[in-house]
Design a protein around this motif. Structure first.
Motif, mmCIF file in Angstrom:
data_model
loop_
_atom_site.group_PDB
_atom_site.id
_atom_site.type_symbol
_atom_site.label_atom_id
_atom_site.label_comp_id
_atom_site.label_asym_id
_atom_site.label_seq_id
_atom_site.Cartn_x
_atom_site.Cartn_y
_atom_site.Cartn_z
ATOM 1 N N PHE A 292 22.448 1.641 10.329
ATOM 2 C CA PHE A 292 21.806 1.704 9.003
ATOM 3 C C PHE A 292 22.799 2.506 8.076
ATOM 4 N N SER A 293 22.703 2.117 6.594
ATOM 5 C CA SER A 293 23.446 2.673 5.720
ATOM 6 C C SER A 293 22.294 3.272 4.624
ATOM 7 N N LEU A 294 21.915 4.580 4.732
ATOM 8 C CA LEU A 294 21.064 4.880 3.832
ATOM 9 C C LEU A 294 21.714 4.630 2.100
ATOM 10 N N GLU A 295 22.828 5.002 1.889
ATOM 11 C CA GLU A 295 23.074 4.717 0.596
ATOM 12 C C GLU A 295 23.319 3.433 0.337
ATOM 13 N N ARG A 296 23.198 2.240 1.171
ATOM 14 C CA ARG A 296 23.210 0.861 0.647
ATOM 15 C C ARG A 296 21.734 0.457 0.558
ATOM 16 N N TYR A 297 20.850 1.282 1.190
ATOM 17 C CA TYR A 297 19.459 1.014 1.159
ATOM 18 C C TYR A 297 18.728 1.619 -0.067
ATOM 19 N N LEU A 298 19.218 2.742 -0.430
ATOM 20 C CA LEU A 298 18.674 3.306 -1.666
ATOM 21 C C LEU A 298 18.454 2.356 -2.909
ATOM 22 N N GLY A 299 17.530 2.571 -3.672
ATOM 23 C CA GLY A 299 17.478 1.754 -4.789
ATOM 24 C C GLY A 299 15.964 1.062 -4.891
ATOM 25 N N THR A 300 15.813 0.221 -5.482
ATOM 26 C CA THR A 300 14.408 -0.724 -5.672
ATOM 27 C C THR A 300 14.365 -1.807 -4.739
ATOM 28 N N TYR B 93 2.777 12.130 8.916
ATOM 29 C CA TYR B 93 3.750 11.357 8.636
ATOM 30 C C TYR B 93 3.400 9.862 9.538
ATOM 31 N N SER B 94 4.000 8.861 8.869
ATOM 32 C CA SER B 94 3.973 7.626 9.407
ATOM 33 C C SER B 94 5.396 7.032 9.811
ATOM 34 N N SER B 95 5.347 6.021 10.773
ATOM 35 C CA SER B 95 6.713 5.660 10.965
ATOM 36 C C SER B 95 7.215 4.471 9.691
ATOM 37 N N TYR B 96 8.442 4.494 9.546
ATOM 38 C CA TYR B 96 9.091 3.314 8.735
ATOM 39 C C TYR B 96 10.279 3.023 9.502
ATOM 40 N N VAL B 97 10.030 1.649 10.164
ATOM 41 C CA VAL B 97 11.043 1.281 11.039
ATOM 42 C C VAL B 97 11.619 0.030 10.294
ATOM 43 N N VAL B 98 12.932 -0.105 10.106
ATOM 44 C CA VAL B 98 13.696 -1.214 9.652
ATOM 45 C C VAL B 98 14.254 -1.792 10.849
ATOM 46 N N PHE B 99 13.672 -2.975 11.230
ATOM 47 C CA PHE B 99 14.069 -3.905 12.217
ATOM 48 C C PHE B 99 14.911 -5.048 12.018
ATOM 49 N N LYS B 100 14.936 -5.482 10.733
ATOM 50 C CA LYS B 100 16.089 -6.453 10.525
ATOM 51 C C LYS B 100 16.475 -6.203 8.939
ATOM 52 N N LEU B 101 17.649 -6.695 8.647
ATOM 53 C CA LEU B 101 18.421 -6.139 7.416
ATOM 54 C C LEU B 101 19.636 -7.062 7.412
ATOM 55 N N ASP B 102 19.656 -7.873 6.455
ATOM 56 C CA ASP B 102 20.684 -8.655 6.131
ATOM 57 C C ASP B 102 22.100 -7.703 5.832
ATOM 58 N N ASP B 103 23.081 -8.249 6.092
ATOM 59 C CA ASP B 103 24.587 -7.705 6.130
ATOM 60 C C ASP B 103 24.732 -7.095 4.567
ATOM 61 N N ALA B 104 23.965 -7.977 3.273
ATOM 62 C CA ALA B 104 24.340 -7.687 1.985
ATOM 63 C C ALA B 104 23.358 -6.532 1.626
ATOM 64 N N TYR B 105 22.189 -6.169 2.495
ATOM 65 C CA TYR B 105 21.309 -5.218 2.154
ATOM 66 C C TYR B 105 20.463 -5.893 0.994
ATOM 67 N N GLN B 106 20.055 -7.113 1.001
ATOM 68 C CA GLN B 106 19.135 -7.611 0.252
ATOM 69 C C GLN B 106 17.583 -8.077 0.756
ATOM 70 N N TYR B 107 17.652 -8.149 1.906
ATOM 71 C CA TYR B 107 16.282 -8.424 2.690
ATOM 72 C C TYR B 107 16.077 -7.443 3.723
ATOM 73 N N ALA B 108 14.674 -6.686 3.871
ATOM 74 C CA ALA B 108 14.477 -5.868 4.962
ATOM 75 C C ALA B 108 13.329 -6.346 5.643
ATOM 76 N N TYR B 109 13.214 -6.350 6.827
ATOM 77 C CA TYR B 109 12.104 -6.399 7.515
ATOM 78 C C TYR B 109 11.528 -5.040 8.260
ATOM 79 N N VAL B 110 10.203 -4.748 7.728
ATOM 80 C CA VAL B 110 9.962 -3.312 7.941
ATOM 81 C C VAL B 110 8.284 -3.221 8.867
ATOM 82 N N THR B 111 8.345 -2.277 9.687
ATOM 83 C CA THR B 111 6.766 -1.988 10.141
ATOM 84 C C THR B 111 6.840 -0.380 10.357
ATOM 85 N N GLY B 112 5.593 -0.266 10.897
ATOM 86 C CA GLY B 112 5.373 1.435 10.792
ATOM 87 C C GLY B 112 5.167 1.251 12.399
#
Length: 172
Positions: A28-36, A107-126
């Motif tokens: 996971f790359s936080l830098e690439r995930y940041l933004g809107t 606190y609650s969990s924020y779990v990114v369990f699928k993310l495309d290579d370009a960081y355009q789509y993310a599947y997230v659960t708690g």
């Protein structure tokens, strides 16, 4: 007093767990995930019920954590609602598992369990299979992305029949 703290501690720890059968992404790359990110679909829950045009903005905090700003429109109240919180990695910065709070010390969990290579789509659960989001860098997605999201989520045990599509059409 110690006996009273143990159940509270257990509750707080369980809220940042990962649901059975879900694996947070690695590399996971936080830098690439940041933004809107725009919310495309979700399993409905009380803190977002009735909201459309939901987006989340992630930015770095001075303490190394992540500032989380969620915004959504309530047609019933005819106004925008905003919640600002903070998040921190649970394990390490390469694992897509964070703990997020909007009301410290809870606190609650924020779990990114699928993310495309370009960081355009993310599947997230708690922390359980009752929370699920499809996030996108754009307010709309192709049908293929939505189809993959539903199939992947169903395979993992989420109730995709209860998915709510989030209205992202422009407001006048």
């Amino acid at each position: 007093m110690k006996l009273l703290l143990l159940p509270l501690l257990a509750l707080l720890v369980s809220c940042v767990s990962v649901p059975k059968g879900i694996e947070p992404i690695h590399n996971f790359s936080l830098e690439r995930y940041l933004g809107t990110w725009y919310e495309i679909a979700r399993l409905d829950h009380s803190f977002e019920r009735g909201l459309s045009h939901v987006s989340a903005e992630y930015s770095l905090r001075d303490d190394g954590g992540v500032r989380v700003k969620n915004v959504g429109y309530s047609a019933a109240k005819d106004r925008w609602q905003e919640a600002v919180g903070k998040a921190y990695f649970v394990k390490d910065e390469k694992t897509g598992h964070l703990k997020v709070t909007f009301q410290w010390p809870f606190y609650s969990s924020y779990v990114v369990f699928k993310l495309d290579d370009a960081y355009q789509y993310a599947y997230v659960t708690g922390n359980d299979l009752n929370t699920l989001w499809l996030l996108s860098r754009t307010p709309t997605v192709d049908d293929e992305v939505l189809k993959d999201f539903k199939a992947d989520a169903a395979r993992r045990g989420f109730d995709v029949t209860s998915l709510r599509m989030v209205d992202q059409t422009p407001l006048d």
